[in-house]
Scaffold this motif. Structure first.
Motif, PDB file in Angstrom:
ATOM      1  N   ALA A   1      -5.221  10.802  -4.542  1.00 37.86           N
ATOM      2  CA  ALA A   1      -5.082   9.379  -4.242  1.00 37.86           C
ATOM      3  C   ALA A   1      -6.158   8.548  -4.920  1.00 37.86           C
ATOM      4  O   ALA A   1      -5.890   7.467  -5.466  1.00 37.86           O
ATOM      5  CB  ALA A   1      -5.120   9.158  -2.731  1.00 37.86           C
TER       6      ALA A   1
ATOM      7  N   GLU B   1      -5.160   5.593  -7.825  1.00 35.15           N
ATOM      8  CA  GLU B   1      -5.496   4.177  -7.666  1.00 35.15           C
ATOM      9  C   GLU B   1      -5.994   3.569  -8.967  1.00 35.15           C
ATOM     10  O   GLU B   1      -5.843   2.370  -9.199  1.00 35.15           O
ATOM     11  CB  GLU B   1      -6.571   4.002  -6.586  1.00 35.15           C
ATOM     12  CG  GLU B   1      -6.041   4.092  -5.175  1.00 35.15           C
ATOM     13  CD  GLU B   1      -7.078   3.700  -4.146  1.00 35.15           C
ATOM     14  OE1 GLU B   1      -6.679   3.191  -3.083  1.00 35.15           O
ATOM     15  OE2 GLU B   1      -8.282   3.905  -4.405  1.00 35.15           O
TER      16      GLU B   1
ATOM     17  N   PHE C   1      -3.900   3.127  -2.448  1.00 36.88           N
ATOM     18  CA  PHE C   1      -3.391   4.249  -1.676  1.00 36.88           C
ATOM     19  C   PHE C   1      -4.214   4.403  -0.397  1.00 36.88           C
ATOM     20  O   PHE C   1      -5.414   4.115  -0.387  1.00 36.88           O
ATOM     21  CB  PHE C   1      -3.490   5.545  -2.470  1.00 36.88           C
ATOM     22  CG  PHE C   1      -2.496   5.677  -3.586  1.00 36.88           C
ATOM     23  CD1 PHE C   1      -1.440   6.577  -3.512  1.00 36.88           C
ATOM     24  CD2 PHE C   1      -2.616   4.902  -4.736  1.00 36.88           C
ATOM     25  CE1 PHE C   1      -0.525   6.709  -4.544  1.00 36.88           C
ATOM     26  CE2 PHE C   1      -1.705   5.024  -5.778  1.00 36.88           C
ATOM     27  CZ  PHE C   1      -0.666   5.930  -5.679  1.00 36.88           C
TER      28      PHE C   1
ATOM     29  N   ILE D   1       0.839  -1.201   0.000  1.00 36.84           N
ATOM     30  CA  ILE D   1       0.000   0.000   0.000  1.00 36.84           C
ATOM     31  C   ILE D   1       0.874   1.251   0.000  1.00 36.84           C
ATOM     32  O   ILE D   1       1.886   1.316   0.700  1.00 36.84           O
ATOM     33  CB  ILE D   1      -0.932   0.006   1.233  1.00 36.84           C
ATOM     34  CG1 ILE D   1      -1.985  -1.108   1.098  1.00 36.84           C
ATOM     35  CG2 ILE D   1      -1.621   1.362   1.395  1.00 36.84           C
ATOM     36  CD1 ILE D   1      -2.860  -1.265   2.320  1.00 36.84           C
ATOM     37  N   ILE D   2       0.488   2.228  -0.809  1.00 34.61           N
ATOM     38  CA  ILE D   2       1.200   3.505  -0.845  1.00 34.61           C
ATOM     39  C   ILE D   2       0.512   4.458   0.121  1.00 34.61           C
ATOM     40  O   ILE D   2      -0.694   4.710   0.014  1.00 34.61           O
ATOM     41  CB  ILE D   2       1.206   4.095  -2.268  1.00 34.61           C
ATOM     42  CG1 ILE D   2       1.931   3.142  -3.218  1.00 34.61           C
ATOM     43  CG2 ILE D   2       1.888   5.472  -2.262  1.00 34.61           C
ATOM     44  CD1 ILE D   2       1.832   3.550  -4.675  1.00 34.61           C
ATOM     45  N   ARG D   3       1.262   4.967   1.075  1.00 41.91           N
ATOM     46  CA  ARG D   3       0.698   5.875   2.077  1.00 41.91           C
ATOM     47  C   ARG D   3       0.978   7.325   1.677  1.00 41.91           C
ATOM     48  O   ARG D   3       2.135   7.700   1.481  1.00 41.91           O
ATOM     49  CB  ARG D   3       1.303   5.573   3.449  1.00 41.91           C
ATOM     50  CG  ARG D   3       0.868   4.238   4.029  1.00 41.91           C
ATOM     51  CD  ARG D   3       1.556   3.953   5.340  1.00 41.91           C
ATOM     52  NE  ARG D   3       2.968   3.621   5.144  1.00 41.91           N
ATOM     53  CZ  ARG D   3       3.854   3.511   6.129  1.00 41.91           C
ATOM     54  NH1 ARG D   3       3.477   3.762   7.380  1.00 41.91           N
ATOM     55  NH2 ARG D   3       5.099   3.199   5.873  1.00 41.91           N
ATOM     56  N   LEU D   4      -0.080   8.100   1.551  1.00 40.72           N
ATOM     57  CA  LEU D   4       0.050   9.524   1.269  1.00 40.72           C
ATOM     58  C   LEU D   4      -0.254  10.271   2.562  1.00 40.72           C
ATOM     59  O   LEU D   4      -1.399  10.324   3.017  1.00 40.72           O
ATOM     60  CB  LEU D   4      -0.904   9.940   0.153  1.00 40.72           C
ATOM     61  CG  LEU D   4      -0.879  11.423  -0.269  1.00 40.72           C
ATOM     62  CD1 LEU D   4       0.521  11.879  -0.602  1.00 40.72           C
ATOM     63  CD2 LEU D   4      -1.824  11.658  -1.444  1.00 40.72           C
TER      64      LEU D   4
ATOM     65  N   HIS E   1       6.815   3.999  -1.254  1.00 44.27           N
ATOM     66  CA  HIS E   1       5.565   3.599  -0.617  1.00 44.27           C
ATOM     67  C   HIS E   1       5.098   4.587   0.441  1.00 44.27           C
ATOM     68  O   HIS E   1       4.059   4.367   1.063  1.00 44.27           O
ATOM     69  CB  HIS E   1       5.704   2.201  -0.016  1.00 44.27           C
ATOM     70  CG  HIS E   1       5.876   1.132  -1.055  1.00 44.27           C
ATOM     71  ND1 HIS E   1       7.097   0.558  -1.343  1.00 44.27           N
ATOM     72  CD2 HIS E   1       4.981   0.566  -1.901  1.00 44.27           C
ATOM     73  CE1 HIS E   1       6.945  -0.329  -2.308  1.00 44.27           C
ATOM     74  NE2 HIS E   1       5.679  -0.342  -2.665  1.00 44.27           N
TER      75      HIS E   1
ATOM     76  N   LEU F   1       5.088   8.487 -11.034  1.00 44.59           N
ATOM     77  CA  LEU F   1       4.094   9.231 -10.262  1.00 44.59           C
ATOM     78  C   LEU F   1       3.856  10.609 -10.865  1.00 44.59           C
ATOM     79  O   LEU F   1       2.715  11.073 -10.954  1.00 44.59           O
ATOM     80  CB  LEU F   1       4.563   9.373  -8.814  1.00 44.59           C
ATOM     81  CG  LEU F   1       4.390   8.154  -7.914  1.00 44.59           C
ATOM     82  CD1 LEU F   1       5.239   8.302  -6.657  1.00 44.59           C
ATOM     83  CD2 LEU F   1       2.922   7.965  -7.548  1.00 44.59           C
TER      84      LEU F   1
END
Length: 327
Positions: free
Chosen positions: A53, A57, A65, A32-35, A90, A271
């Motif tokens: 986000a 996705e 995300f 999971i990518i954490r923003l 990430h 990105l």
């Protein structure tokens, strides 16, 4: 707003680290990518992060995300944590002018360096400030406002959403450039600062459009110009302050995504392309415009140059005006 990052992989030599970067980029994203949003939910930074986000996705396959709100110390707590995170793509942060340009000059012990400790990913939006005055002032143009203020040094008050806030710093910059003396009155948030402007308890402010444009349309405030390099689509008839008598004047709030320093460039570029494609979509740009924001696609290097230039500009403004963060 600014972190000083220590090498996360301090035990590895430069050659060892560079050898890992391609492999990381090829397997990204593997989790999971954490923003991270360095403020509570509901604010402008949080809203932008959630919009970005949700769209990312759809174009970056993986485990998705998640938004992590980490408020504290004016955004510095979260920024310091992201600066020290593993640079594997990430963990990202929705940064803004406060955490990446103001903080190093406002606070004595900022736990990060905005240039050294972060890798710029993508600029997202610019929010131009607008000069709004109480209609009781005998001024309908910027020139008339400046003349009135100069004729009454120290007699006009300006409001902001708080000591060291974006509106405080931007308005202090305006006063310096215009050669006027005025008294700062800080409030606990933009809404009460604008309410007192409407009531006539203060006489002017320089703040984001959404807070003042609806009131100007209703005649409760008078807007004299936008602090942007060019006129804005959401208020096309409003002149810029630069064309109205302050050449080159610009004071905008901005938001953008950053990652820990040494995040592999292939991940950063991927990105950046995805975010810029989103910003170029007419419906997304229109949604931002409704909130007084301008979509601003930019390269990672271009965003980095903006951060560096803003650090210098606002350090000079903050130092000259003697602005300190609220204790």
């Amino acid at each position: 707003m600014r972190p000083h990052r220590r090498h996360v992989l301090a035990g590895l030599g430069a050659a060892g680290f560079s050898g890992l970067a391609p492999a990381r980029a090829q397997t990204w994203p593997s989790q999971i990518i954490r923003l991270v949003v360095p403020f509570t939910p509901g604010g402008s930074t949080d809203v932008l992060a959630r919009l970005i986000a949700a769209k990312l996705e759809q174009v970056i396959p993986g485990r998705g995300f998640v938004i992590e709100n980490r408020p504290g110390a004016g955004g510095m707590t979260a920024a310091g944590q992201v600066a020290k995170a593993d640079p594997d793509g990430h963990m990202l942060m929705m940064g803004h002018i406060g955490t990446l340009a103001f903080a190093p000059s406002l606070y004595p012990n900022v736990p990060y360096d905005p240039v050294r400790d972060f890798q710029p990913v993508a600029l997202v939006a610019m929010v131009p400030n607008i000069l709004a005055i109480n209609p009781q002032l005998p001024a309908k143009t910027l020139g008339e406002f400046i003349a009135h203020a100069r004729a009454h040094p120290g007699k006009l008050n300006y409001s902001s959403g708080g000591q060291g806030s974006a509106a405080h710093i931007a308005t202090a910059y305006l006063a310096h450039r215009a050669g006027i003396e005025a008294v700062h009155v800080p409030y606990r948030g933009t809404a009460p600062s604008v309410n007192d402007l409407v009531a006539g308890n203060v006489q002017f402010t320089l703040t984001g459009g959404p807070a003042v444009l609806p009131l100007a349309e209703g005649g409760q405030l008078r807007v004299l110009g936008v602090a942007n390099r060019e006129r804005v689509g959401f208020a096309p008839n409003l002149p810029t302050l630069a064309e109205s008598g302050l050449p080159g004047f610009e004071a905008v709030q901005w938001y953008g995504v950053v990652a820990p320093a040494r995040t592999p460039r292939p991940i950063v570029d991927r990105l950046n392309r995805a975010i810029n494609d989103l910003l170029r979509q007419p419906d997304f740009a229109a949604a931002l415009a409704r909130d007084g924001a301008i979509a601003r696609p930019e390269t990672p290097d271009g965003f980095g140059a903006l951060i560096a230039s803003e650090l210098t500009l606002w350090r000079d403004v903050i130092t000259r005006a003697g602005i300190k963060a609220a204790e």
